[in-house]
Design a protein around this motif. Structure first.
Motif, PDB file in Angstrom:
ATOM      1  N   SER A   1      -2.033  52.431  10.444  1.00  9.02           N
ATOM      2  CA  SER A   1      -3.187  53.271  10.151  1.00  9.02           C
ATOM      3  C   SER A   1      -4.392  52.430   9.733  1.00  9.02           C
ATOM      4  O   SER A   1      -4.261  51.435   9.017  1.00  9.02           O
TER       5      SER A   1
ATOM      6  N   GLU B   1     -10.645  55.139   9.904  1.00  7.39           N
ATOM      7  CA  GLU B   1     -10.645  55.838  11.196  1.00  7.39           C
ATOM      8  C   GLU B   1     -11.103  57.283  10.990  1.00  7.39           C
ATOM      9  O   GLU B   1     -10.600  57.986  10.121  1.00  7.39           O
TER      10      GLU B   1
ATOM     11  N   GLU C   1      -5.232  60.583  13.698  1.00  6.31           N
ATOM     12  CA  GLU C   1      -4.477  59.351  13.953  1.00  6.31           C
ATOM     13  C   GLU C   1      -2.994  59.557  13.662  1.00  6.31           C
ATOM     14  O   GLU C   1      -2.614  60.175  12.665  1.00  6.31           O
TER      15      GLU C   1
ATOM     16  N   SER D   1       0.549  57.095  13.427  1.00  6.79           N
ATOM     17  CA  SER D   1       0.924  55.687  13.328  1.00  6.79           C
ATOM     18  C   SER D   1       2.314  55.545  12.713  1.00  6.79           C
ATOM     19  O   SER D   1       2.990  56.532  12.420  1.00  6.79           O
TER      20      SER D   1
ATOM     21  N   GLY E   1       1.639  62.750   5.734  1.00  2.00           N
ATOM     22  CA  GLY E   1       0.461  63.165   6.477  1.00  2.00           C
ATOM     23  C   GLY E   1      -0.431  64.150   5.757  1.00  2.00           C
ATOM     24  O   GLY E   1      -0.054  64.757   4.747  1.00  2.00           O
TER      25      GLY E   1
ATOM     26  N   GLN F   1      -5.627  64.833   8.822  1.00  2.00           N
ATOM     27  CA  GLN F   1      -6.283  63.795   9.600  1.00  2.00           C
ATOM     28  C   GLN F   1      -5.339  62.701  10.089  1.00  2.00           C
ATOM     29  O   GLN F   1      -5.524  62.140  11.149  1.00  2.00           O
ATOM     30  N   ARG F   2      -4.319  62.390   9.277  1.00  2.00           N
ATOM     31  CA  ARG F   2      -3.419  61.278   9.593  1.00  2.00           C
ATOM     32  C   ARG F   2      -1.969  61.704   9.480  1.00  2.00           C
ATOM     33  O   ARG F   2      -1.614  62.520   8.636  1.00  2.00           O
TER      34      ARG F   2
ATOM     35  N   ASN G   1      -3.828  55.041   2.529  1.00  2.00           N
ATOM     36  CA  ASN G   1      -4.214  55.448   3.870  1.00  2.00           C
ATOM     37  C   ASN G   1      -4.783  56.861   3.925  1.00  2.00           C
ATOM     38  O   ASN G   1      -5.234  57.305   4.985  1.00  2.00           O
TER      39      ASN G   1
ATOM     40  N   TYR H   1      -1.753  64.234  -0.016  1.00  2.00           N
ATOM     41  CA  TYR H   1      -1.108  64.332   1.287  1.00  2.00           C
ATOM     42  C   TYR H   1       0.297  64.874   1.067  1.00  2.00           C
ATOM     43  O   TYR H   1       0.666  65.218  -0.068  1.00  2.00           O
TER      44      TYR H   1
END
Length: 238
Positions: A141, A145, A149, A151, A174, A177-178, A201, A206
């Protein structure tokens, strides 16, 4: 099929599989991270002999998921091989399995920090990252960004105390967004999902996620902004 839970990410519908993988029905893509093939042979070369079956075990599980999902493509998000010398140690039977897998589903190797991959490896293609439908797939990650994403790299694990018994399971990490995938490989360890290295990250809170009996279980992680050892952890089922 391996227990799966459907969920939305970045405006797309994915299936989170109990066996540490994602499936994207729109593209028929099975997505895994951190296979670390040939880890046992790496240890053996250092004088720490381990049974040389980790690559076969990992590929057994990968082949089973590909067959169950009907995957047309397999995307491996980096560190698919444990070290840069793995290609020199890989036995013919494992190489043949990789070629066979690539023949039945388009195999894409996303380069990781361990791999040492070269173009066209074992019938697959190699790329630094993949961008499709506005979502970036890469090994590690990038905190800045701005696009959605997916990863790997960090091997997140959820550790719980259930009725006085410590339980540790690979998990996804997660937010909207990620998404960081758990390690798929047979001999991979893990990092606590709430560790600061993983929290860094994400911009805020999260979730740690895993699948049990077809349900996605979500455990909130406070993120890097919070450091309250007494905070309670709630469980959401989705």
């Amino acid at each position: 099929m391996s227990a799966a839970a459907t969920f939305d990410f970045a405006g797309q519908q994915f299936q989170m599989l109990a066996d540490r993988a994602l499936f994207w029905p729109r593209h028929g893509a099975l997505i895994v991270a951190d296979l670390h093939l040939e880890k046992a042979s790496w240890y053996a070369a250092l004088g720490q002999p381990l049974p040389p079956y980790d690559s076969h075990d990992t590929l057994d599980r990968l082949a089973a998921l590909a067959a169950e999902t009907g995957a047309r493509a397999i995307w491996c998000l980096g560190d698919s091989f444990h070290d840069r010398g793995a290609a020199e140690r890989i036995v013919p039977a494992v190489a043949e399995r990789l070629f066979g897998q690539a023949a039945s589903a388009k195999l894409l190797w996303i380069a990781g920090n361990h791999d040492g991959l070269s173009g066209g490896a074992w019938g697959g293609e190699v790329a630094d990252e993949l961008v499709i439908d506005g979502i970036v797939f890469r090994h590690q990650s990038l905190p800045h960004e701005t696009r959605p994403e997916v990863s790997g790299h960090f091997h997140p694990k959820l550790r719980l105390n259930i009725r006085g018994r410590h339980v540790s399971r690979p998990c996804f990490a997660g937010d909207g967004q990620r998404l960081i995938l758990p390690a798929f490989g047979a001999l991979t360890g893990g990092l606590a999902v709430e560790d600061a290295v993983i929290a860094a990250n994400f911009s805020g809170a999260y979730e740690a996620m895993l699948v049990a009996r077809g349900r996605r279980l979500c455990f909130p992680c406070p993120g890097r902004a919070a450091d309250d050892a007494t905070a309670s952890r709630a469980l959401a089922v989705r």
